[in-house]
Design a protein around this motif. Structure first.
Motif, PDB file in Angstrom:
ATOM      1  N   TYR A   1     -54.958  29.513 -32.832  1.00 12.73           N
ATOM      2  CA  TYR A   1     -56.040  28.537 -34.064  1.00 12.73           C
ATOM      3  C   TYR A   1     -55.264  26.962 -33.729  1.00 12.73           C
ATOM      4  CZ  TYR A   1     -58.165  32.662 -35.526  1.00 12.73           C
ATOM      5  OH  TYR A   1     -58.584  33.738 -35.110  1.00 12.73           O
ATOM      6  N   GLN A   2     -54.145  26.891 -33.178  1.00  8.79           N
ATOM      7  CA  GLN A   2     -53.858  25.768 -33.529  1.00  8.79           C
ATOM      8  C   GLN A   2     -53.709  24.658 -31.690  1.00  8.79           C
ATOM      9  OE1 GLN A   2     -52.185  24.353 -36.287  1.00  8.79           O
ATOM     10  NE2 GLN A   2     -49.760  25.552 -35.989  1.00  8.79           N
ATOM     11  N   SER A   3     -54.575  25.603 -30.669  1.00 10.58           N
ATOM     12  CA  SER A   3     -54.608  24.768 -29.768  1.00 10.58           C
ATOM     13  C   SER A   3     -55.562  23.768 -29.916  1.00 10.58           C
ATOM     14  CB  SER A   3     -54.520  26.137 -28.846  1.00 10.58           C
ATOM     15  OG  SER A   3     -55.964  26.722 -28.662  1.00 10.58           O
TER      16      SER A   3
ATOM     17  N   PRO B   1     -60.797  15.972 -26.925  1.00  6.59           N
ATOM     18  CA  PRO B   1     -60.356  17.173 -27.226  1.00  6.59           C
ATOM     19  C   PRO B   1     -60.610  17.980 -29.066  1.00  6.59           C
ATOM     20  CG  PRO B   1     -58.847  15.397 -26.385  1.00  6.59           C
ATOM     21  CD  PRO B   1     -60.491  14.508 -27.065  1.00  6.59           C
ATOM     22  N   VAL B   2     -61.005  18.938 -28.538  1.00  3.87           N
ATOM     23  CA  VAL B   2     -60.510  19.722 -30.412  1.00  3.87           C
ATOM     24  C   VAL B   2     -60.023  20.659 -30.510  1.00  3.87           C
ATOM     25  CG1 VAL B   2     -63.022  19.568 -30.602  1.00  3.87           C
ATOM     26  CG2 VAL B   2     -62.193  21.465 -29.161  1.00  3.87           C
ATOM     27  N   ASN B   3     -59.549  20.573 -31.956  1.00  3.02           N
ATOM     28  CA  ASN B   3     -58.678  21.690 -32.157  1.00  3.02           C
ATOM     29  C   ASN B   3     -59.641  23.181 -31.784  1.00  3.02           C
ATOM     30  OD1 ASN B   3     -57.887  23.435 -35.075  1.00  3.02           O
ATOM     31  ND2 ASN B   3     -55.780  22.882 -33.803  1.00  3.02           N
ATOM     32  N   ALA B   4     -58.986  24.255 -32.240  1.00  2.00           N
ATOM     33  CA  ALA B   4     -59.734  25.463 -31.727  1.00  2.00           C
ATOM     34  C   ALA B   4     -59.606  26.091 -32.669  1.00  2.00           C
ATOM     35  CB  ALA B   4     -58.871  26.304 -30.281  1.00  2.00           C
ATOM     36  N   GLY B   5     -58.396  26.025 -33.571  1.00  7.62           N
ATOM     37  CA  GLY B   5     -59.385  27.041 -35.111  1.00  7.62           C
ATOM     38  C   GLY B   5     -60.328  26.058 -36.248  1.00  7.62           C
TER      39      GLY B   5
ATOM     40  N   LYS C   1     -50.929  33.704 -25.849  1.00  4.99           N
ATOM     41  CA  LYS C   1     -49.320  34.351 -26.799  1.00  4.99           C
ATOM     42  C   LYS C   1     -50.137  34.565 -28.173  1.00  4.99           C
ATOM     43  CE  LYS C   1     -44.954  34.052 -25.680  1.00  4.99           C
ATOM     44  NZ  LYS C   1     -44.033  32.868 -25.548  1.00  4.99           N
ATOM     45  N   ARG C   2     -50.510  33.734 -29.161  1.00  2.00           N
ATOM     46  CA  ARG C   2     -51.516  34.017 -30.256  1.00  2.00           C
ATOM     47  C   ARG C   2     -52.307  33.990 -30.211  1.00  2.00           C
ATOM     48  NH1 ARG C   2     -45.709  32.575 -31.736  1.00  2.00           N
ATOM     49  NH2 ARG C   2     -46.619  30.770 -31.491  1.00  2.00           N
TER      50      ARG C   2
END
Ligand SMILES: O=C(O)CCC(=O)C(=O)O
Ligand SMILES: [Fe+2]
Length: 313
Positions: free
Chosen positions: A276-278, A297-301, A172-173
């Motif tokens: 960026y938050q995902s 797991p990693v934070n995309a941003g 979505k964003r």
């Protein structure tokens, strides 16, 4: 699997729906798993729009250096504006890329990403003054490939055995940014590589290249396979974040550019990923007893920002 050429996949059947659409999804899925690169035909983006962004790139890079340097990314430290030759070493073991770039991207709402990431990646775009139509041509092309990215993710979803809208909420964003690139010809004074060997960091790249050639893709045997221009197609490839999300079912494949053609080469890569938050954790449907989760797991941003920083040493 090793490959000796980049397959062409025509996605026009996707728009017809039914069995034709399922066949497109099957082919895209297989190619993303086996090669990680494909030529996308039947994408429905008018040639006029693609020609427009190349015309914008030629006009921008023809400006005097002092005009381009007014938009120097180093003035703001953000991923926007002009990146002069050798400012980046995409392969950090090399001297620096023989290319110059203009960066722009989706401006994100403040609050939809951690401030450090929003400031860097979602910063307002920097547009050259006195270059009539530049912003319009770049934006028209950007909007078209942004829309196409959502279509490609619907195709990915079906190819992975999910429903077409499966990724809509995650996207979505999205992270969406684009570069206009000019690679000068390789000469005795400028003998270096155009862009050093690397994998893209995001999920999906849609690349328009002009007729000059020079892109090469590395197969599993370590051979560099040329990806020459194919009129009417885009080069589409998988980035590291999608390899992680699909638990390695889709492949992020290394590539580089060496411009030996004796003339300038222009290309326009567009990069796309979930927000960026995902947090990118291998999808449940891509994890099984035979294929346990291969990635943490990693934070995309944060992941993207760290990978970009590595380029600027
Ligand atoms: O210019 C090209 O053909 C490739 C560019 C590229 O690989 C990149 O910007 O990540
Ligand atoms: Fe790349």
């Amino acid at each position: 699997m090793s490959f000796s050429e980049i397959p062409i996949v025509d996605i026009s059947g996707w728009f017809a729906g039914g069995a034709e659409a399922r066949e497109v999804a099957r082919r895209v899925n297989r190619t993303c798993a086996d090669v990680g690169f494909l030529y996308l035909a039947g994408h429905a983006i008018p040639d006029r729009v693609t020609q427009g962004v190349f015309s914008a790139a030629e006009r921008f890079f023809s400006l005097p250096t002092c005009r381009k340097m007014e938009l120097d990314f180093a003035l703001t430290g953000r991923h926007r504006g002009y990146v002069p030759p050798a400012a980046e070493a995409t392969d950090p073991t090399t001297e620096g890329d023989c290319k110059e770039a203009f960066n722009m991207g989706l401006v994100i709402d403040p609050g939809t990403a951690p401030p450090a990431i929003a400031a860097h990646m979602g910063a307002p775009n920097l547009w050259p003054v006195d270059l009539p139509g530049f912003r319009e041509q770049v934006t028209e092309y950007f909007d078209a490939v942004l829309k196409l990215s959502h279509v490609i993710f619907d195709i990915f979803a079906v190819g992975l055995g999910l429903s077409p809208g499966q990724f809509a909420e995650d996207l979505k964003r999205p992270i969406a940014h684009m570069r206009l690139l000019r690679y000068p010809p390789k000469t005795a004074e400028s003998p270096g590589i155009g862009i050093g060997a690397h994998c893209d960091y995001e999920m999906l790249t849609i690349l328009a290249q002009d007729g000059v050639g020079g892109l090469e893709v590395r197969n599993e045997d370590g051979e560099w396979i040329p990806a020459p221009p194919v009129p009417g197609t885009f080069v589409v490839n998988i980035g590291e974040l999608l390899a992680r999300w699909t638990n390695g079912i889709y492949t992020a494949t290394p590539h580089r550019v060496i411009n030996t053609a004796g003339t300038d080469r222009y290309s326009v890569p567009f990069f796309f990923a979930s927000g960026y938050q995902s947090v990118i954790t291998p999808l449940d449907t891509c994890v099984s007893a035979e294929r346990p989760a291969r990635f943490t797991p990693v934070n995309a941003g944060s992941y993207l920002l760290q990978r970009l920083h590595e380029n600027y040493g």
